[in-house]
Design a protein around this motif. Structure first.
Motif, PDB file in Angstrom:
ATOM      1  N   TYR A  62      41.761  26.112  19.336  1.00 12.17           N
ATOM      2  CA  TYR A  62      41.216  25.328  20.449  1.00 12.17           C
ATOM      3  C   TYR A  62      41.263  23.855  20.075  1.00 12.17           C
ATOM      4  CZ  TYR A  62      39.334  29.264  23.065  1.00 12.17           C
ATOM      5  OH  TYR A  62      39.215  30.401  23.806  1.00 12.17           O
ATOM      6  N   CYS A  63      41.628  23.017  21.045  1.00 17.75           N
ATOM      7  CA  CYS A  63      41.562  21.589  20.776  1.00 17.75           C
ATOM      8  C   CYS A  63      41.133  20.828  22.017  1.00 17.75           C
ATOM      9  CB  CYS A  63      42.893  21.053  20.265  1.00 17.75           C
ATOM     10  SG  CYS A  63      42.695  19.348  19.692  1.00 17.75           S
ATOM     11  N   GLU A  64      40.214  19.902  21.810  1.00 15.83           N
ATOM     12  CA  GLU A  64      39.696  19.103  22.930  1.00 15.83           C
ATOM     13  C   GLU A  64      40.538  17.855  23.180  1.00 15.83           C
ATOM     14  OE1 GLU A  64      35.713  18.814  21.369  1.00 15.83           O
ATOM     15  OE2 GLU A  64      35.608  20.997  21.561  1.00 15.83           O
ATOM     16  N   ARG A  65      41.520  17.622  22.332  1.00 14.85           N
ATOM     17  CA  ARG A  65      42.363  16.421  22.466  1.00 14.85           C
ATOM     18  C   ARG A  65      43.670  16.767  23.169  1.00 14.85           C
ATOM     19  NH1 ARG A  65      38.753  12.366  21.154  1.00 14.85           N
ATOM     20  NH2 ARG A  65      37.900  12.725  19.080  1.00 14.85           N
ATOM     21  N   ASN A  66      44.415  15.707  23.452  1.00  9.20           N
ATOM     22  CA  ASN A  66      45.596  15.902  24.276  1.00  9.20           C
ATOM     23  C   ASN A  66      46.812  15.155  23.729  1.00  9.20           C
ATOM     24  OD1 ASN A  66      46.240  17.503  26.397  1.00  9.20           O
ATOM     25  ND2 ASN A  66      45.372  16.191  27.988  1.00  9.20           N
ATOM     26  N   CYS A  67      46.946  15.106  22.415  1.00 11.68           N
ATOM     27  CA  CYS A  67      48.065  14.394  21.784  1.00 11.68           C
ATOM     28  C   CYS A  67      49.380  14.882  22.408  1.00 11.68           C
ATOM     29  CB  CYS A  67      48.056  14.644  20.277  1.00 11.68           C
ATOM     30  SG  CYS A  67      46.430  14.330  19.551  1.00 11.68           S
ATOM     31  N   VAL A  68      50.229  13.944  22.803  1.00 13.22           N
ATOM     32  CA  VAL A  68      51.359  14.314  23.668  1.00 13.22           C
ATOM     33  C   VAL A  68      52.428  15.156  22.973  1.00 13.22           C
ATOM     34  CG1 VAL A  68      51.087  12.318  25.203  1.00 13.22           C
ATOM     35  CG2 VAL A  68      52.619  12.152  23.243  1.00 13.22           C
ATOM     36  N   TYR A  69      52.397  15.205  21.633  1.00 14.96           N
ATOM     37  CA  TYR A  69      53.454  15.921  20.905  1.00 14.96           C
ATOM     38  C   TYR A  69      53.046  17.324  20.461  1.00 14.96           C
ATOM     39  CZ  TYR A  69      50.456  13.623  17.476  1.00 14.96           C
ATOM     40  OH  TYR A  69      49.375  13.151  16.801  1.00 14.96           O
ATOM     41  N   CYS A  70      51.782  17.671  20.637  1.00 11.05           N
ATOM     42  CA  CYS A  70      51.244  18.836  19.914  1.00 11.05           C
ATOM     43  C   CYS A  70      50.977  20.033  20.830  1.00 11.05           C
ATOM     44  CB  CYS A  70      49.956  18.424  19.218  1.00 11.05           C
ATOM     45  SG  CYS A  70      49.143  19.795  18.375  1.00 11.05           S
ATOM     46  N   GLY A  71      51.428  21.194  20.386  1.00  7.29           N
ATOM     47  CA  GLY A  71      51.265  22.418  21.159  1.00  7.29           C
ATOM     48  C   GLY A  71      49.828  22.863  21.331  1.00  7.29           C
ATOM     49  N   LEU A  72      48.926  22.368  20.496  1.00  4.36           N
ATOM     50  CA  LEU A  72      47.526  22.777  20.629  1.00  4.36           C
ATOM     51  C   LEU A  72      46.765  21.927  21.644  1.00  4.36           C
ATOM     52  CD1 LEU A  72      46.321  23.567  16.970  1.00  4.36           C
ATOM     53  CD2 LEU A  72      47.820  24.866  18.465  1.00  4.36           C
ATOM     54  N   ARG A  73      47.413  20.904  22.195  1.00  4.65           N
ATOM     55  CA  ARG A  73      46.746  19.987  23.133  1.00  4.65           C
ATOM     56  C   ARG A  73      46.023  20.770  24.238  1.00  4.65           C
ATOM     57  NH1 ARG A  73      49.616  17.914  27.445  1.00  4.65           N
ATOM     58  NH2 ARG A  73      49.095  15.795  26.793  1.00  4.65           N
ATOM     59  N   ARG A  74      44.902  20.231  24.710  1.00  5.51           N
ATOM     60  CA  ARG A  74      44.041  21.003  25.602  1.00  5.51           C
ATOM     61  C   ARG A  74      44.720  21.362  26.911  1.00  5.51           C
ATOM     62  NH1 ARG A  74      41.418  15.823  26.404  1.00  5.51           N
ATOM     63  NH2 ARG A  74      42.032  15.144  28.488  1.00  5.51           N
ATOM     64  N   SER A 108      41.695  23.356  11.925  1.00  7.48           N
ATOM     65  CA  SER A 108      41.591  23.791  13.328  1.00  7.48           C
ATOM     66  C   SER A 108      41.945  22.614  14.221  1.00  7.48           C
ATOM     67  CB  SER A 108      40.162  24.254  13.640  1.00  7.48           C
ATOM     68  OG  SER A 108      39.288  23.145  13.629  1.00  7.48           O
ATOM     69  N   GLY A 109      42.058  22.878  15.518  1.00  8.09           N
ATOM     70  CA  GLY A 109      42.102  21.772  16.469  1.00  8.09           C
ATOM     71  C   GLY A 109      40.732  21.109  16.478  1.00  8.09           C
ATOM     72  N   GLU A 110      40.575  20.062  17.253  1.00  8.53           N
ATOM     73  CA  GLU A 110      39.230  19.462  17.344  1.00  8.53           C
ATOM     74  C   GLU A 110      38.413  20.348  18.269  1.00  8.53           C
ATOM     75  OE1 GLU A 110      38.544  15.369  17.646  1.00  8.53           O
ATOM     76  OE2 GLU A 110      40.134  14.818  16.248  1.00  8.53           O
ATOM     77  N   ASP A 111      37.511  21.094  17.671  1.00  6.38           N
ATOM     78  CA  ASP A 111      36.824  22.167  18.392  1.00  6.38           C
ATOM     79  C   ASP A 111      35.324  22.082  18.108  1.00  6.38           C
ATOM     80  OD1 ASP A 111      36.028  24.457  19.630  1.00  6.38           O
ATOM     81  OD2 ASP A 111      37.200  25.831  18.381  1.00  6.38           O
TER      82      ASP A 111
END
Ligand code: 5AD
Ligand code: SF4
Length: 350
Positions: A62-74, A108-111
Motif C-alpha cells: 500500500y502506498c499513499e503517495r503518487n510518484c509518477v514512475y512507481c507501480g505502487l503509486r496510490r 513498504s510503501g508509505e502506509d
C-alpha cells in the motif's frame, strides 16, 4: 586535467568538482576500464572483500503517495494490495535471522496503517535478544517518529532522494516536497541512524550535472549506504520515457560514487540485475559495490510488490540461498561478511 588525471586525483582522495564528475560521465569519456579498476581498488582498500547481505521483507505494497514512475503509486488500481500483520512481519524476520542473516530490511510503501507505535513494537520484538541490525525503508515520517523507532532499536534507514534536481523532483513527485525529503535525511542522521540514500538513473529529464550533484551530495551529507539503479518503465504509471538502453551508464555512476565516497556501502540493487541476475551482480560487484540485498518477502506476496515490470520474476530467482551467494562471492575472490556489517563511517564499527 585529462580524465586519467581526474581518476588518479580521486583515487588519491581529492574531492572532485562538479565539472570533473560530468567529464567522467560524458559519453565522450573513453577510459571506462581505468575508472572501473580504480573503483574496485578503492572498494577493496576502504571496505574490504566482504560482501554483506541484507535480507529484505516487503511487508506492505500500500502506498499513499503518487510518484509518477512507481507501480505502487496510490492511483495504480491494477495492483492487488496486501499487508502483512505485525506478528507475521516479526515471524518472518525471526525466520530470516535463523537462516543466518544479520540484517533485515523492513520495506513498504508509505502506509500509515502501520502507526509509529506498531512499527516500534515490531522493531523491539525483532531485536529482543538477537544480534541483528534492523533497517527501515518506510518513507517520510516526523522526526519524533524516527526517534521513537531509533529508541526501539532500529539501526539504519533507507530513503532515496531519487534526483537532486529540485524542479525535476517536483514533477516526479506530485505529493512530495524536495526540502522535506532532505529534512528527513538530516533528522535520520541526527537521530543516530546509519542513513541510506540513492537515486534512479535514466529518468526523463536527468542531466549529467544532476548526477554530479547527486554524487557530491552523498559525499557531503556523509551518506552511509547508496542505492543506485536504472529507472525501468512501468506501463501502469503515467511517466513517459523508456529509460536507459543499457546499464553501462549505471556502472559508471556506481564506480564514480565509490571513488568519491570511499567507505560507503553500495548494493547491487535488484533493478540492476533484472536482465541477467548473475552477470549483473558480478559486474556491479566488480566496479565498486559490496552489498547484496536478497529478497526474503514471503513467496505469495512477491508478484504484488510490482514497482516495475519483471521485478517479481527477478525476485523469484533472487530467493537465492546463502550457499549460492557464498559461491558467487568466492568466484570473485571475495567472501560473505559475518555479523551485522555496519557503517565504516562510525568509529569502532566494522
Ligand atoms: N524503476 C526502477 N526503480 C523504481 N523505483 C520506483 N519506481 C521505479 C521504477 N519504475 C524505486 C525508487 C524508490 C523505490 C521504491 O523503488 O528508487 O525509491
Ligand atoms: Fe510510494 Fe515509494 Fe513508490 Fe513513491 S516510490 S509511490 S513513496 S512506494
Amino acid at each position: 586535467m585529462n580524465s586519467h588525471q581526474i581518476i588518479e586525483a580521486l583515487a588519491n582522495g581529492e574531492r572532485p568538482s562538479r565539472s570533473e564528475i560530468v567529464d567522467l560521465l560524458h559519453p565522450g569519456f573513453d577510459d571506462e576500464e581505468a575508472l572501473f579498476t580504480a573503483a574496485d581498488e578503492t572498494r577493496r582498500r576502504y571496505v574490504g572483500d566482504a560482501i554483506h547481505l541484507r535480507a529484505i521483507i516487503e511487508f506492505s505494497n500500500y502506498c499513499e503517495r503518487n510518484c509518477v514512475y512507481c507501480g505502487l503509486r496510490r492511483d495504480n488500481k491494477t495492483l492487488c494490495r496486501y499487508r502483512m500483520s505485525p506478528d507475521k512481519i516479526v515471524e518472518r524476520a525471526v525466520d530470516v535471522y535463523e537462516m543466518g542473516y544479520r540484517t533485515v530490511v523492513l520495506q513498504s510503501g508509505e502506509d500509515s496503517y502501520y502507526t509509529s507505535e506498531i512499527v516500534a513494537e515490531v522493531i523491539s520484538e525483532i531485536k529482543r535478544g538477537r544480534e541483528i541490525a534492523v533497517t527501515l525503508s518506510l518513507g517520510e515520517r516526523p522526526r519524533k517518529t524516527y526517534r521513537l523507532w531509533g529508541d526501539a532499536g532500529a539501526d539504519r534507514y533507507l530513503l532515496k532522494h531519487e534526483t537532486s534536481d529540485e524542479v525535476l523532483y517536483a514533477k516526479l513527485h506530485p505529493d512530495l516536497d524536495y526540502r522535506e525529503r532532505f529534512r528527513c535525511l538530516r533528522d535520520l542522521k541526527e537521530s543516530g541512524y546509519e542513513v541510506g540514500s540513492g537515486i534512479m538513473a535514466g529518468l526523463p529529464g536527468q542531466t549529467l550535472e544532476s548526477y554530479a550533484d547527486d554524487i557530491l551530495f552523498f559525499a557531503e551529507a556523509e551518506i552511509d549506504m547508496i542505492g543506485m539503479g536504472p529507472f525501468i518503465y512501468n506501463s501502469a504509471t503515467p511517466i513517459i520515457g523508456s529509460g536507459l538502453n543499457n546499464l553501462d551508464f549505471v556502472y559508471r555512476l556506481i564506480a564514480l560514487t565509490r571513488l568519491v565516497t570511499k567507505d560507503t556501502h553500495i548494493p547491487a540493487t535488484t533493478a540492476l540485475t533484472i536482465k541477467d541476475l548473475e552477470q549483473g551482480r558480478m559486474k556491479v560487484l566488480s566496479v565498486g559495490a559490496n552489498v547484496i540485498m536478497p529478497n526474503l518477502t514471503p513467496d505469495k506476496y512477491r508478484a504484488d510488490y510490482a514497482i516495475y515490470p519483471d521485478k517479481a520474476t527477478a525476485a523469484e530467482v533472487i530467493a537465492d540461498s546463502r550457499e549460492s551467494l557464498a559461491e558467487l562471492a568466492a568466484s570473485l575472490g571475495r567472501y560473505i561478511g559475518e555479523g551485522v556489517g555496519g557503517s565504516r563511517k562510525k568509529a569502532g564499527v566494522g
